[in-house]
Design a protein around this motif. Structure first.
Motif, PDB file in Angstrom:
ATOM      1  N   PHE A 122       0.847  -1.184   0.000  1.00  0.00           N
ATOM      2  CA  PHE A 122       0.000   0.000   0.000  1.00  0.00           C
ATOM      3  C   PHE A 122       0.889   1.243   0.000  1.00  0.00           C
ATOM      4  N   TYR A 123       0.275   2.372  -0.292  1.00  0.00           N
ATOM      5  CA  TYR A 123       1.006   3.637  -0.398  1.00  0.00           C
ATOM      6  C   TYR A 123       0.317   4.675   0.482  1.00  0.00           C
ATOM      7  N   GLY A 124       1.104   5.509   1.102  1.00  0.00           N
ATOM      8  CA  GLY A 124       0.550   6.548   1.962  1.00  0.00           C
ATOM      9  C   GLY A 124       1.580   7.600   2.289  1.00  0.00           C
ATOM     10  N   ASN A 125       1.321   8.328   3.356  1.00  0.00           N
ATOM     11  CA  ASN A 125       2.203   9.421   3.774  1.00  0.00           C
ATOM     12  C   ASN A 125       2.463   9.336   5.270  1.00  0.00           C
ATOM     13  N   VAL A 126       3.628   9.814   5.670  1.00  0.00           N
ATOM     14  CA  VAL A 126       4.000   9.825   7.077  1.00  0.00           C
ATOM     15  C   VAL A 126       3.150  10.864   7.809  1.00  0.00           C
ATOM     16  N   ASP A 127       2.650  10.472   8.950  1.00  0.00           N
ATOM     17  CA  ASP A 127       1.828  11.369   9.760  1.00  0.00           C
ATOM     18  C   ASP A 127       2.303  11.303  11.201  1.00  0.00           C
ATOM     19  N   MET A 128       2.061  12.354  11.949  1.00  0.00           N
ATOM     20  CA  MET A 128       2.416  12.405  13.370  1.00  0.00           C
ATOM     21  C   MET A 128       1.518  13.418  14.057  1.00  0.00           C
ATOM     22  N   ARG A 129       1.483  13.363  15.357  1.00  0.00           N
ATOM     23  CA  ARG A 129       0.609  14.262  16.114  1.00  0.00           C
ATOM     24  C   ARG A 129       1.225  15.662  16.180  1.00  0.00           C
ATOM     25  N   GLU A 130       0.336  16.659  16.164  1.00  0.00           N
ATOM     26  CA  GLU A 130       0.758  18.053  16.263  1.00  0.00           C
ATOM     27  C   GLU A 130       0.106  18.700  17.488  1.00  0.00           C
ATOM     28  N   VAL A 131       0.823  19.617  18.103  1.00  0.00           N
ATOM     29  CA  VAL A 131       0.352  20.308  19.298  1.00  0.00           C
ATOM     30  C   VAL A 131       0.416  21.809  19.055  1.00  0.00           C
ATOM     31  N   GLN A 132      -0.693  22.493  19.352  1.00  0.00           N
ATOM     32  CA  GLN A 132      -0.723  23.949  19.286  1.00  0.00           C
ATOM     33  C   GLN A 132      -0.314  24.493  20.654  1.00  0.00           C
ATOM     34  N   LEU A 133       0.835  25.170  20.717  1.00  0.00           N
ATOM     35  CA  LEU A 133       1.385  25.649  21.980  1.00  0.00           C
ATOM     36  C   LEU A 133       1.015  27.110  22.198  1.00  0.00           C
ATOM     37  N   ALA A 134       0.395  27.399  23.346  1.00  0.00           N
ATOM     38  CA  ALA A 134      -0.010  28.767  23.675  1.00  0.00           C
ATOM     39  C   ALA A 134       0.271  29.026  25.150  1.00  0.00           C
ATOM     40  N   PHE A 135       0.447  30.317  25.500  1.00  0.00           N
ATOM     41  CA  PHE A 135       0.604  30.702  26.899  1.00  0.00           C
ATOM     42  C   PHE A 135      -0.741  30.578  27.613  1.00  0.00           C
ATOM     43  N   MET A 136      -0.700  30.221  28.903  1.00  0.00           N
ATOM     44  CA  MET A 136      -1.921  30.055  29.685  1.00  0.00           C
ATOM     45  C   MET A 136      -2.439  31.379  30.237  1.00  0.00           C
ATOM     46  N   VAL A 137      -1.656  32.446  30.157  1.00  0.00           N
ATOM     47  CA  VAL A 137      -2.069  33.754  30.645  1.00  0.00           C
ATOM     48  C   VAL A 137      -1.854  34.784  29.533  1.00  0.00           C
ATOM     49  N   GLN A 138      -2.404  35.950  29.753  1.00  0.00           N
ATOM     50  CA  GLN A 138      -2.349  37.005  28.731  1.00  0.00           C
ATOM     51  C   GLN A 138      -1.370  38.101  29.137  1.00  0.00           C
ATOM     52  N   ASP A 139      -0.468  38.430  28.219  1.00  0.00           N
ATOM     53  CA  ASP A 139       0.433  39.574  28.387  1.00  0.00           C
ATOM     54  C   ASP A 139       1.284  39.696  27.124  1.00  0.00           C
ATOM     55  N   ARG A 140       2.232  40.604  27.148  1.00  0.00           N
ATOM     56  CA  ARG A 140       3.062  40.840  25.980  1.00  0.00           C
ATOM     57  C   ARG A 140       4.252  39.880  25.943  1.00  0.00           C
ATOM     58  N   ILE A 141       4.534  39.328  24.761  1.00  0.00           N
ATOM     59  CA  ILE A 141       5.672  38.427  24.582  1.00  0.00           C
ATOM     60  C   ILE A 141       6.960  39.251  24.572  1.00  0.00           C
ATOM     61  N   VAL A 142       7.921  38.833  25.391  1.00  0.00           N
ATOM     62  CA  VAL A 142       9.209  39.533  25.426  1.00  0.00           C
ATOM     63  C   VAL A 142      10.316  38.722  24.763  1.00  0.00           C
ATOM     64  N   LYS A 143      10.153  37.395  24.665  1.00  0.00           N
ATOM     65  CA  LYS A 143      11.231  36.582  24.099  1.00  0.00           C
ATOM     66  C   LYS A 143      10.689  35.259  23.589  1.00  0.00           C
ATOM     67  N   LEU A 144      11.169  34.839  22.394  1.00  0.00           N
ATOM     68  CA  LEU A 144      10.921  33.500  21.849  1.00  0.00           C
ATOM     69  C   LEU A 144      12.274  32.889  21.518  1.00  0.00           C
ATOM     70  N   ASN A 145      12.494  31.653  21.940  1.00  0.00           N
ATOM     71  CA  ASN A 145      13.830  31.055  21.885  1.00  0.00           C
ATOM     72  C   ASN A 145      14.067  30.126  20.712  1.00  0.00           C
ATOM     73  N   VAL A 146      13.048  29.759  19.937  1.00  0.00           N
ATOM     74  CA  VAL A 146      13.218  28.779  18.860  1.00  0.00           C
ATOM     75  C   VAL A 146      12.540  29.289  17.592  1.00  0.00           C
ATOM     76  N   ASN A 147      12.967  28.709  16.472  1.00  0.00           N
ATOM     77  CA  ASN A 147      12.410  29.045  15.160  1.00  0.00           C
ATOM     78  C   ASN A 147      11.886  27.781  14.485  1.00  0.00           C
ATOM     79  N   GLU A 148      11.283  27.977  13.312  1.00  0.00           N
ATOM     80  CA  GLU A 148      10.762  26.843  12.557  1.00  0.00           C
ATOM     81  C   GLU A 148      11.883  25.859  12.223  1.00  0.00           C
ATOM     82  N   GLY A 149      11.544  24.588  12.300  1.00  0.00           N
ATOM     83  CA  GLY A 149      12.489  23.540  11.935  1.00  0.00           C
ATOM     84  C   GLY A 149      13.418  23.096  13.042  1.00  0.00           C
TER      85      GLY A 149
END
Length: 366
Positions: free
Chosen positions: A59-86
Motif C-alpha cells: 500500500f502507499y501513503g504518507n508519514v503522519d504524526m501528532r501536532e500540538v498547538q502551543l499557547a501561553f496560559m495567561v495574557q500579556d506581551r511576549i518579550v522573548k521566543l527562543n526557537v524558530n521553525e524547523g
C-alpha cells in the motif's frame, strides 16, 4: 533431419573421453553443477515473482504524526521566543517568555496578605495575654470599690431624706448612681470572663478560613507567574512560529505548532476486498523514496470502522474512485528520518502470526 549414429562415431567419442585427463573431467562436472544452480535460481525468482502478491500486501501513503498547538496560559506581551521553525526541541525546554511585571506584583501582594493572616490567626489561637487578664481583674476590683462607696452614699442620702433635710429628688439621683455602679461592676466581671476564656472558636475558624483563602489565591498567582513561561510538552520539531516578540499572547492564540516525534505512522488506505486480510498488530515493512535501501519495521495500529472515498493524494489512479478504509501503520523511527508528509510504501506480511501482539521493538533500522 535424422542423425544416424554409427558404431564408428561411438568409438570415436569413447576414444576422446578416454584421452581426457582427470582434471578436465572435474572441470566439466563443476561447469555442469554451476549451470544447474543458475537455472534453479532463475526459476525460483520467476516463481517468487508470480507468488509475491499472495505473500504480502503493498500500500502507499504518507508519514503522519501528532501536532500540538502551543499557547501561553495567561495574557500579556511576549518579550522573548527562543526557537524558530524547523528546530528540534526536547520535553521541558523553555520556548518563550511573557512580561512578568504584573504577575510578580500580584504574588508579592498576596504574600504580604498571607503573612498578616498568619499573624492574626496566631494571635487568636494564643488567647488573652496575662497582662490583659490582670487588667480585667483590676477593673473588677475598682468597680467593686466604687459600688461599695456608692451604696454608703445612698444610705446616707436616704436617712437625710427621711429626716426632711434633703428633697426626694436627691434620693432619686443617689439611687441612679447606685444602679450605674452595679452595672459597671457586672460589665467588668463579663470583661474578665472574656479575657480568661479567650476568643470564640467561631472567630478562630473564620480566621483560619481567611488564611486558607489567601493561600489558595497566592498559589493561583504563583501558577500564573510560572505560566508566563512556555515549555515544550514533548520532544518534537517546531513546524511553525505564529507570533513574535511584542505580540499580545492569550490562551486562545497559539504561539508555536509542534510536531511530536513519537508516535509516527503511515496513513494509508485499504480497499474492502483486502480489508479482511489485515489485523491490528500485523507486521509491516516501510520504505521511502528518500532512503530506498532502508527498511523501517512497523505494525498495523488502527483500522477505520467506516469506509470513505480514496483521497486524491493517493498515487494509485485505479483506487481513486473506490471506497476504502483508512489504516494507520505505526513505524519505528529511531533516527527521526521519517518526516511529516513524506510519501512511503508499506508492505504487510500476511504470513506473520495474526495474534495482534507481535509488535516489533523500535530498534535502529538496518
Amino acid at each position: 533431419m535424422n542423425i544416424i549414429v554409427t558404431r564408428e562415431m561411438v568409438d570415436s567419442i569413447t576414444k576422446i573421453i578416454m584421452k581426457l585427463s582427470e582434471k578436465h573431467i572435474i572441470r566439466l562436472m563443476l561447469i555442469f553443477v554451476l549451470v544447474v544452480a543458475v537455472a534453479a535460481l532463475i526459476g525460483y525468482r520467476y516463481w517468487d515473482r508470480d507468488h509475491e502478491g499472495e505473500l504480502a500486501l503493498t500500500f502507499y501513503g504518507n508519514v503522519d504524526m501528532r501536532e500540538v498547538q502551543l499557547a501561553f496560559m495567561v495574557q500579556d506581551r511576549i518579550v522573548k521566543l527562543n526557537v524558530n521553525e524547523g528546530e528540534r526541541v526536547t520535553q521541558g525546554q523553555l520556548l518563550g517568555q511573557l512580561d512578568t511585571t504584573r504577575f510578580e506584583s500580584a504574588v508579592r501582594e498576596l504574600e504580604a496578605q498571607l503573612e498578616r493572616a498568619h499573624q492574626q490567626l496566631s494571635e487568636l489561637e494564643a488567647g488573652s495575654r496575662p497582662q490583659e487578664i490582670r487588667k480585667a481583674q483590676a477593673d473588677v476590683a475598682a468597680q467593686k470599690a466604687s459600688l461599695v462607696e456608692t451604696e454608703k452614699s445612698y444610705r446616707r442620702t436616704l436617712e437625710l431624706v427621711h429626716e426632711k433635710f434633703l428633697s426626694p429628688q436627691t434620693l432619686d439621683d443617689a439611687r441612679s448612681r447606685l444602679d450605674v455602679a452595679r452595672a459597671r461592676l457586672k460589665a467588668a466581671n463579663e470583661a474578665l470572663s472574656l479575657a480568661v476564656e479567650g476568643p470564640r472558636k467561631e472567630v478562630i475558624a473564620a480566621a483560619r478560613a481567611s488564611l486558607e483563602q489567601t493561600e489558595a489565591r497566592l498559589k493561583h498567582a504563583r501558577k500564573d507567574l510560572l505560566d508566563t513561561q512556555l515549555f515544550a510538552p514533548a520532544d518534537g520539531v517546531i513546524r511553525s512560529r505564529i507570533l513574535e516578540p511584542g505580540d499580545i499572547a492569550t490562551p486562545a492564540k497559539p504561539v508555536f505548532t509542534l510536531a511530536k516525534l513519537e508516535p509516527v505512522w503511515i496513513r494509508t488506505y485499504v480497499p474492502e476486498t483486502q480489508l479482511g486480510r489485515i489485523v491490528p498488530g500485523m507486521q509491516a515493512q516501510i520504505r521511502t523514496d528518500s532512503f530506498p535501501d532502508t527498511v523501517y519495521p512497523g505494525w498495523v495500529g488502527y483500522i477505520a470502522s467506516t469506509a470513505e472515498f480514496t483521497p486524491k493524494n493517493v498515487e494509485t489512479p485505479a483506487l481513486r474512485t473506490r471506497l476504502v478504509y483508512q489504516v494507520w501503520v505505526y513505524a519505528c523511527n529511531p533516527s527521526n528520518a521519517l518526516r511529516l508528509g513524506m510519501p512511503a510504501t508499506v508492505v504487510l506480511n500476511i504470513e506473520a502470526p495474526r495474534t495482534g501482539t507481535d509488535i516489533p521493538d523500535c530498534a535502529p533500522a538496518q
